[in-house]
Write a protein that holds these residues in place. Structure first.
Motif, short mmCIF file in Angstrom:
data_model
loop_
_atom_site.label_atom_id
_atom_site.label_comp_id
_atom_site.label_asym_id
_atom_site.label_seq_id
_atom_site.Cartn_x
_atom_site.Cartn_y
_atom_site.Cartn_z
N GLU A 1 0.72 -1.22 -0.06
CA GLU A 1 -0.06 -0.03 0.05
C GLU A 1 1.04 1.23 0.02
O GLU A 1 1.90 1.36 0.74
CB GLU A 1 -0.94 0.03 1.19
CG GLU A 1 -1.93 0.99 1.20
CD GLU A 1 -2.86 0.93 2.30
OE1 GLU A 1 -3.38 1.94 2.77
OE2 GLU A 1 -3.22 -0.04 2.86
N ALA A 2 0.71 2.26 -1.06
CA ALA A 2 1.21 3.47 -1.06
C ALA A 2 1.61 4.13 0.34
O ALA A 2 0.77 4.30 1.23
CB ALA A 2 0.67 4.31 -2.09
N GLY A 3 2.76 4.50 0.67
CA GLY A 3 3.07 5.31 1.53
C GLY A 3 3.61 4.45 2.88
O GLY A 3 4.02 4.76 4.04
N ASP A 16 23.21 -19.00 2.51
CA ASP A 16 23.31 -17.63 2.63
C ASP A 16 21.94 -17.00 2.05
O ASP A 16 22.06 -17.16 0.51
CB ASP A 16 24.57 -17.24 2.01
CG ASP A 16 24.89 -15.77 2.21
OD1 ASP A 16 24.01 -15.04 2.69
OD2 ASP A 16 26.18 -15.31 1.54
N SER A 17 21.26 -16.51 2.47
CA SER A 17 19.69 -16.18 1.97
C SER A 17 20.19 -14.85 0.81
O SER A 17 21.09 -14.01 1.05
CB SER A 17 18.78 -15.58 3.01
OG SER A 17 18.65 -16.76 3.93
N TYR A 18 19.45 -14.60 0.11
CA TYR A 18 19.45 -13.48 -0.93
C TYR A 18 18.02 -13.08 -1.50
O TYR A 18 17.39 -14.27 -1.74
CB TYR A 18 20.53 -14.05 -2.28
CG TYR A 18 21.12 -13.03 -3.02
CD1 TYR A 18 22.28 -12.33 -2.72
CD2 TYR A 18 20.26 -11.96 -3.68
CE1 TYR A 18 22.75 -11.11 -3.39
CE2 TYR A 18 20.51 -10.85 -4.42
CZ TYR A 18 22.12 -10.55 -4.14
OH TYR A 18 22.34 -9.36 -4.70
N LEU A 19 17.78 -12.07 -1.16
CA LEU A 19 16.20 -11.56 -1.66
C LEU A 19 16.46 -10.61 -3.02
O LEU A 19 17.36 -9.70 -2.92
CB LEU A 19 15.93 -10.89 -0.76
CG LEU A 19 15.11 -11.64 0.77
CD1 LEU A 19 14.69 -10.66 1.70
CD2 LEU A 19 13.86 -12.32 0.26
N TYR A 20 15.45 -10.72 -3.68
CA TYR A 20 15.09 -9.75 -4.79
C TYR A 20 13.79 -9.25 -4.53
O TYR A 20 12.98 -10.09 -4.36
CB TYR A 20 15.14 -10.54 -6.05
CG TYR A 20 16.53 -10.96 -6.64
CD1 TYR A 20 17.43 -9.98 -7.21
CD2 TYR A 20 16.87 -12.36 -6.34
CE1 TYR A 20 18.70 -10.48 -7.75
CE2 TYR A 20 18.08 -12.70 -6.67
CZ TYR A 20 19.16 -11.84 -7.17
OH TYR A 20 20.16 -12.42 -7.70
N PHE A 21 13.40 -7.87 -4.86
CA PHE A 21 12.11 -7.35 -4.75
C PHE A 21 11.63 -6.55 -6.02
O PHE A 21 12.53 -5.63 -6.45
CB PHE A 21 12.26 -6.59 -3.41
CG PHE A 21 10.89 -5.68 -2.99
CD1 PHE A 21 9.70 -6.61 -2.72
CD2 PHE A 21 10.69 -4.50 -2.99
CE1 PHE A 21 8.90 -5.94 -2.14
CE2 PHE A 21 9.70 -3.91 -2.77
CZ PHE A 21 8.34 -4.71 -2.08
N GLU A 22 10.76 -6.76 -6.60
CA GLU A 22 10.00 -5.94 -7.65
C GLU A 22 9.00 -5.52 -7.60
O GLU A 22 8.06 -5.96 -6.83
CB GLU A 22 10.08 -7.18 -8.65
CG GLU A 22 11.38 -8.01 -9.35
CD GLU A 22 10.85 -8.93 -10.55
OE1 GLU A 22 9.65 -9.29 -10.51
OE2 GLU A 22 11.79 -9.20 -11.00
N SER A 23 8.87 -4.45 -8.43
CA SER A 23 7.52 -3.68 -8.38
C SER A 23 6.57 -4.02 -9.02
O SER A 23 6.79 -5.26 -9.89
CB SER A 23 7.93 -2.27 -9.08
OG SER A 23 7.92 -2.37 -10.42
N PRO A 24 5.35 -3.65 -8.98
CA PRO A 24 3.86 -4.30 -9.69
C PRO A 24 4.23 -4.47 -11.24
O PRO A 24 3.90 -5.46 -11.89
CB PRO A 24 2.78 -3.31 -9.52
CG PRO A 24 3.23 -2.87 -8.00
CD PRO A 24 4.85 -2.64 -8.07
N GLY A 51 -0.13 -1.93 -4.94
CA GLY A 51 -0.02 -2.90 -5.99
C GLY A 51 0.58 -4.37 -5.35
O GLY A 51 0.74 -4.35 -4.24
N LYS A 52 0.71 -5.16 -6.28
CA LYS A 52 1.18 -6.42 -5.84
C LYS A 52 2.74 -6.48 -6.39
O LYS A 52 3.13 -6.38 -7.53
CB LYS A 52 0.39 -7.70 -6.63
CG LYS A 52 -1.08 -7.81 -6.51
CD LYS A 52 -1.65 -9.04 -7.09
CE LYS A 52 -2.94 -9.15 -6.61
NZ LYS A 52 -3.61 -10.25 -7.28
#
Length: 91
Positions: A1-3, A16-24, A51-52
């Motif tokens: 949710e925005a904000g 060794d954990s590695y995360l990627y994070f993408e926009s909708p 968004g998702k």
């Protein structure tokens, strides 16, 4: 949710954990290896839009070590988590 600001943690004692994070729109917004303290990954993101979003869980390195892991997503104020000091006090 925005904000709103979210903290995403990936923890594993098997690799060794590695995360990627993408926009909708599937644009890479962040990636992380050890911000949660080796070998754990952490991304803190303030959403500019509603968004998702997509969290992609992976691992760092060429090794085939895989196993159990946890991913936690929580709302946060964006401040770093408090760390215990000696004697159990919080700083």
């Amino acid at each position: 949710e925005a904000g709103k600001t979210y903290q995403i943690d990936m923890r594993s004692n098997n690799f060794d954990s590695y995360l990627y994070f993408e926009s909708p729109a599937k644009k890479l917004l962040a990636q992380d290896d050890d911000s949660g303290g080796f070998p754990h990954a952490r991304i803190i993101h303030k959403a500019a839009e509603t968004g998702k979003f997509r969290v992609i869980a992976s691992h760092f390195g060429n090794g085939g070590n895989l196993g159990e892991f946890t991913i936690t997503v929580r709302l946060t104020d964006g401040a770093p988590p408090r760390q215990p000091m000696k004697g159990g006090e919080m700083k």
